[in-house]
Design a protein around this motif. Structure first.
Motif, PDB file in Angstrom:
ATOM      1  N   SER A 287       0.835  -1.200   0.000  1.00 20.25           N
ATOM      2  CA  SER A 287       0.000   0.000   0.000  1.00 20.25           C
ATOM      3  C   SER A 287       0.867   1.246   0.000  1.00 20.25           C
ATOM      4  CB  SER A 287      -0.897   0.018   1.245  1.00 20.25           C
ATOM      5  OG  SER A 287      -0.101   0.117   2.413  1.00 20.25           O
ATOM      6  N   ILE A 288       0.212   2.379  -0.196  1.00 20.73           N
ATOM      7  CA  ILE A 288       0.904   3.663  -0.086  1.00 20.73           C
ATOM      8  C   ILE A 288       1.437   3.851   1.336  1.00 20.73           C
ATOM      9  CG2 ILE A 288       0.545   6.168  -0.045  1.00 20.73           C
ATOM     10  CD1 ILE A 288      -1.364   5.814  -2.397  1.00 20.73           C
ATOM     11  N   SER A 289       0.653   3.456   2.331  1.00 18.71           N
ATOM     12  CA  SER A 289       1.094   3.609   3.720  1.00 18.71           C
ATOM     13  C   SER A 289       2.389   2.854   3.982  1.00 18.71           C
ATOM     14  CB  SER A 289       0.003   3.121   4.682  1.00 18.71           C
ATOM     15  OG  SER A 289      -1.109   3.995   4.672  1.00 18.71           O
ATOM     16  N   GLU A 290       2.482   1.613   3.498  1.00 15.43           N
ATOM     17  CA  GLU A 290       3.714   0.845   3.695  1.00 15.43           C
ATOM     18  C   GLU A 290       4.874   1.492   2.955  1.00 15.43           C
ATOM     19  OE1 GLU A 290       5.657  -3.617   3.113  1.00 15.43           O
ATOM     20  OE2 GLU A 290       3.692  -3.163   2.248  1.00 15.43           O
ATOM     21  N   MET A 291       4.609   1.976   1.739  1.00 19.56           N
ATOM     22  CA  MET A 291       5.665   2.625   0.975  1.00 19.56           C
ATOM     23  C   MET A 291       6.199   3.852   1.722  1.00 19.56           C
ATOM     24  SD  MET A 291       5.460   4.341  -2.860  1.00 19.56           S
ATOM     25  CE  MET A 291       4.242   5.573  -2.356  1.00 19.56           C
ATOM     26  N   LEU A 292       5.327   4.645   2.294  1.00 17.00           N
ATOM     27  CA  LEU A 292       5.761   5.845   3.006  1.00 17.00           C
ATOM     28  C   LEU A 292       6.493   5.491   4.298  1.00 17.00           C
ATOM     29  CD1 LEU A 292       2.658   8.157   2.502  1.00 17.00           C
ATOM     30  CD2 LEU A 292       4.798   8.167   1.232  1.00 17.00           C
ATOM     31  N   ALA A 293       6.040   4.459   4.973  1.00  7.60           N
ATOM     32  CA  ALA A 293       6.690   4.058   6.223  1.00  7.60           C
ATOM     33  C   ALA A 293       8.108   3.560   5.983  1.00  7.60           C
ATOM     34  CB  ALA A 293       5.861   2.981   6.917  1.00  7.60           C
ATOM     35  N   ARG A 294       8.344   2.932   4.847  1.00  4.13           N
ATOM     36  CA  ARG A 294       9.656   2.358   4.554  1.00  4.13           C
ATOM     37  C   ARG A 294      10.427   3.165   3.515  1.00  4.13           C
ATOM     38  NH1 ARG A 294       8.439  -3.575   2.632  1.00  4.13           N
ATOM     39  NH2 ARG A 294      10.689  -3.427   2.270  1.00  4.13           N
ATOM     40  N   PHE A 295       9.994   4.362   3.193  1.00  6.72           N
ATOM     41  CA  PHE A 295      10.455   5.076   1.994  1.00  6.72           C
ATOM     42  C   PHE A 295      11.968   5.268   1.955  1.00  6.72           C
ATOM     43  CE2 PHE A 295      11.276   8.799  -0.644  1.00  6.72           C
ATOM     44  CZ  PHE A 295      10.619   8.409  -1.796  1.00  6.72           C
ATOM     45  N   ASP A 296      12.512   5.014   0.770  1.00  6.64           N
ATOM     46  CA  ASP A 296      13.928   5.233   0.483  1.00  6.64           C
ATOM     47  C   ASP A 296      14.014   5.948  -0.858  1.00  6.64           C
ATOM     48  OD1 ASP A 296      16.619   5.174  -0.192  1.00  6.64           O
ATOM     49  OD2 ASP A 296      16.921   3.093   0.420  1.00  6.64           O
ATOM     50  N   VAL A 297      14.506   7.169  -0.837  1.00  4.08           N
ATOM     51  CA  VAL A 297      14.531   7.976  -2.051  1.00  4.08           C
ATOM     52  C   VAL A 297      15.436   7.380  -3.127  1.00  4.08           C
ATOM     53  CG1 VAL A 297      16.471   9.502  -1.442  1.00  4.08           C
ATOM     54  CG2 VAL A 297      14.542  10.408  -2.790  1.00  4.08           C
ATOM     55  N   ASN A 298      16.265   6.407  -2.768  1.00  2.00           N
ATOM     56  CA  ASN A 298      17.166   5.781  -3.736  1.00  2.00           C
ATOM     57  C   ASN A 298      16.621   4.480  -4.328  1.00  2.00           C
ATOM     58  OD1 ASN A 298      19.331   7.721  -3.412  1.00  2.00           O
ATOM     59  ND2 ASN A 298      19.670   6.818  -1.398  1.00  2.00           N
ATOM     60  N   TRP A 299      15.375   4.127  -4.022  1.00  2.00           N
ATOM     61  CA  TRP A 299      14.777   2.935  -4.616  1.00  2.00           C
ATOM     62  C   TRP A 299      14.788   3.018  -6.144  1.00  2.00           C
ATOM     63  CZ3 TRP A 299       9.829   2.972  -1.114  1.00  2.00           C
ATOM     64  CH2 TRP A 299      10.055   2.181   0.018  1.00  2.00           C
ATOM     65  N   PRO A 300      14.979   1.914  -6.823  1.00  4.49           N
ATOM     66  CA  PRO A 300      14.787   1.905  -8.278  1.00  4.49           C
ATOM     67  C   PRO A 300      13.325   2.212  -8.596  1.00  4.49           C
ATOM     68  CG  PRO A 300      15.049  -0.333  -7.426  1.00  4.49           C
ATOM     69  CD  PRO A 300      15.384   0.587  -6.301  1.00  4.49           C
ATOM     70  N   GLY A 301      13.120   2.988  -9.624  1.00  2.00           N
ATOM     71  CA  GLY A 301      11.777   3.418 -10.003  1.00  2.00           C
ATOM     72  C   GLY A 301      11.463   4.827  -9.570  1.00  2.00           C
ATOM     73  N   ILE A 302      12.207   5.343  -8.567  1.00  2.00           N
ATOM     74  CA  ILE A 302      11.958   6.711  -8.094  1.00  2.00           C
ATOM     75  C   ILE A 302      12.351   7.730  -9.152  1.00  2.00           C
ATOM     76  CG2 ILE A 302      12.604   8.465  -6.400  1.00  2.00           C
ATOM     77  CD1 ILE A 302      10.887   6.426  -5.106  1.00  2.00           C
ATOM     78  N   ASP A 303      13.560   7.606  -9.692  1.00  2.00           N
ATOM     79  CA  ASP A 303      14.021   8.588 -10.682  1.00  2.00           C
ATOM     80  C   ASP A 303      13.184   8.545 -11.941  1.00  2.00           C
ATOM     81  OD1 ASP A 303      15.967   9.539  -8.990  1.00  2.00           O
ATOM     82  OD2 ASP A 303      17.585   8.325  -9.842  1.00  2.00           O
ATOM     83  N   ALA A 304      12.744   7.357 -12.336  1.00  2.00           N
ATOM     84  CA  ALA A 304      11.887   7.244 -13.522  1.00  2.00           C
ATOM     85  C   ALA A 304      10.552   7.954 -13.289  1.00  2.00           C
ATOM     86  CB  ALA A 304      11.655   5.772 -13.867  1.00  2.00           C
ATOM     87  N   TRP A 305      10.015   7.825 -12.063  1.00  2.00           N
ATOM     88  CA  TRP A 305       8.772   8.520 -11.741  1.00  2.00           C
ATOM     89  C   TRP A 305       8.975  10.036 -11.751  1.00  2.00           C
ATOM     90  CZ3 TRP A 305       7.330  11.761  -7.662  1.00  2.00           C
ATOM     91  CH2 TRP A 305       5.966  12.018  -7.545  1.00  2.00           C
ATOM     92  N   ILE A 306      10.091  10.501 -11.208  1.00  2.00           N
ATOM     93  CA  ILE A 306      10.373  11.937 -11.223  1.00  2.00           C
ATOM     94  C   ILE A 306      10.461  12.447 -12.658  1.00  2.00           C
ATOM     95  CG2 ILE A 306      12.117  13.692 -10.668  1.00  2.00           C
ATOM     96  CD1 ILE A 306      12.775  12.113  -8.151  1.00  2.00           C
ATOM     97  N   GLU A 307      11.107  11.679 -13.519  1.00  2.00           N
ATOM     98  CA  GLU A 307      11.225  12.064 -14.926  1.00  2.00           C
ATOM     99  C   GLU A 307       9.846  12.217 -15.563  1.00  2.00           C
ATOM    100  OE1 GLU A 307      13.076  13.159 -18.462  1.00  2.00           O
ATOM    101  OE2 GLU A 307      13.974  12.883 -16.465  1.00  2.00           O
ATOM    102  N   ARG A 308       8.943  11.270 -15.260  1.00  2.00           N
ATOM    103  CA  ARG A 308       7.589  11.349 -15.821  1.00  2.00           C
ATOM    104  C   ARG A 308       6.762  12.449 -15.157  1.00  2.00           C
ATOM    105  NH1 ARG A 308       8.130   5.757 -15.175  1.00  2.00           N
ATOM    106  NH2 ARG A 308       6.627   5.716 -13.438  1.00  2.00           N
ATOM    107  N   ALA A 309       7.079  12.772 -13.899  1.00  2.00           N
ATOM    108  CA  ALA A 309       6.329  13.800 -13.174  1.00  2.00           C
ATOM    109  C   ALA A 309       6.743  15.214 -13.559  1.00  2.00           C
ATOM    110  CB  ALA A 309       6.514  13.602 -11.665  1.00  2.00           C
ATOM    111  N   ARG A 310       7.919  15.345 -14.166  1.00  2.00           N
ATOM    112  CA  ARG A 310       8.468  16.686 -14.434  1.00  2.00           C
ATOM    113  C   ARG A 310       7.546  17.515 -15.314  1.00  2.00           C
ATOM    114  NH1 ARG A 310      13.699  16.538 -17.888  1.00  2.00           N
ATOM    115  NH2 ARG A 310      12.115  15.839 -19.374  1.00  2.00           N
ATOM    116  N   ASP A 311       7.115  16.985 -16.448  1.00  2.00           N
ATOM    117  CA  ASP A 311       6.300  17.781 -17.375  1.00  2.00           C
ATOM    118  C   ASP A 311       4.924  18.124 -16.804  1.00  2.00           C
ATOM    119  OD1 ASP A 311       8.377  17.880 -19.145  1.00  2.00           O
ATOM    120  OD2 ASP A 311       7.580  16.365 -20.511  1.00  2.00           O
TER     121      ASP A 311
END
Length: 392
Positions: A287-311
């Motif tokens: 869930s989102i709750s588990e993701m936030l509780a364990r969040f690591d900004v260096n997880w794979p998939g984070i940078d790809a999401w930021i790239e898609r979120a930029r525009d």
């Protein structure tokens, strides 16, 4: 039947401590004074005179009344930078009143007890696979009992409950059209449900609007009178603060900035799409709750999401800058601060850069309200509506 029995139980519990007539509601001028003191974390009378444009005699009389009622208290001394005695600092009296804030999310609920000075006294966050009324009120019963047992002073001084919910307003007051996970709360008078359950006055706001109110009184709004709050959670929304006031719009849906994006052109920059992005990289999260509780900004998939979120975020921010010309754009919601810090440098504000001096653009800022943006904003609703509405 179960829901009705639960409400009777909650009402009987709250009626033992609620004394709604004990608070003398302030005049508009007193609200202006209280608002100035709260936003500035204390103030001297000469500063209040300047900010409110009330006369010295009026401010002195009203402050004495607020001191006598216990709404404000004397703090330390403020050096005036000149010869003579330092000025007396006035502060909001924290124990004068309390409020409850409830954030209804798609996968969780948070409940917060706040004092009159906007300080978080107690907080509880719980993941909830089912956000039904029965489940929510059962959890609320247990949580509020715990709060009041630990903080007995609040038992006699509760002003009301504020509720923040994801979704858009249907009537400009308390009926909302939320995501499917919150079906049990759709198109009903949510304020009435909470009043029946708790025996307290209740106010409801969209989660983005609630967070913006909290930010205005307790965060960025202490320095900026005009800003737009971008609220990122399971969805994306926001709130517009203009001259310290929430700009709700005709139907209560001002700040619905996610609707700027054509859905067939952009992936929404939300925590739902972030969760999908890291799952695609093999990181298992329930869930989102588990993701936030364990969040690591260096997880794979984070940078790809930021790239898609930029525009899409650049389009939203540029639209805000062009239409509203605010002092700042605040990034918050349930978005982790370390992720916000990575996103902000990627956002582009579109500008024609005419001549050597381009138009002034808003600053990007991180939310400064901690713990839980929506719950904090929700808890501020009873206080803001009854004591701090006349902003200065």
């Amino acid at each position: 039947m179960r829901s009705d029995k639960l409400r009777v139980k909650l009402i009987s519990m709250t009626q033992t401590f609620l004394s709604p007539d004990q608070f003398e509601l302030p005049s508009d001028s007193e609200m202006a004074i209280l608002s100035h003191i709260l936003r500035n974390k204390g103030a001297a009378q000469p500063d209040i005179v300047t900010a409110t444009e009330l006369s010295q005699q009026t401010v002195s009389r009203l402050v004495n009344g607020l001191l006598a009622r216990g709404a404000v208290q004397s703090g330390g001394r403020i050096p005036n930078g000149k010869r003579g005695q330092p000025r007396l600092k006035l502060e909001i009296a924290p124990s004068y009143a309390y409020s409850l804030g409830v954030a209804l999310m798609t996968d969780a609920m948070s409940v917060l007890l706040m004092d009159f000075a906007g300080q978080v006294v107690d907080y509880h966050y719980v993941e909830m696979p089912k956000m039904s009324r029965n489940a929510v009120f059962a959890q609320l019963d247990e949580t509020v009992h715990g709060f009041l047992k630990r903080h007995p002073r609040a038992k006699d001084r509760l002003l009301g409950v504020g509720v923040g919910i994801s979704g858009y307003s249907l009537d400009g007051r308390a009926r909302y059209n939320p995501p499917s996970a919150l079906d049990d709360w759709a198109m009903v008078d949510i304020d009435h449900l909470f009043t029946e359950a708790l025996g307290l006055p209740a106010w409801v706001e969209n989660d983005g609007n609630a967070a913006a109110i909290g930010e205005s009184l307790l965060g960025v709004g202490r320095r900026y009178a005009n800003f737009v709050y971008v609220f990122i959670a399971a969805g994306i929304g926001g709130g517009v603060i203009s001259n310290h006031q929430l700009l709700r719009g005709i139907h209560g849906n001002g700040g619905e900035i996610g609707l700027i994006l054509p859905r067939n052109m952009f992936e929404l920059p939300t925590l739902e799409t972030l969760l999908a992005s890291i799952r695609e990289q093999g990181i298992e999260m329930s869930s989102i709750s588990e993701m936030l509780a364990r969040f690591d900004v260096n997880w794979p998939g984070i940078d790809a999401w930021i790239e898609r979120a930029r525009d899409p975020l650049s389009l939203i921010a540029s639209s805000i800058a062009a239409l509203l010309d605010p002092e700042a754009i605040v990034l918050g919601g349930r978005l982790p601060a370390e992720l916000s810090q990575k996103i902000i440098p990627m956002i582009e504000l579109y500008d024609d850069a005419r001549r050597e001096e381009p138009r002034p653009l808003p600053k990007f800022l991180l939310s400064e309200t901690k713990v839980d943006a929506c719950a904090i904003g929700a808890a501020m609703l009873p206080l803001e509506k009854q004591f701090f509405a006349s902003m200065v």
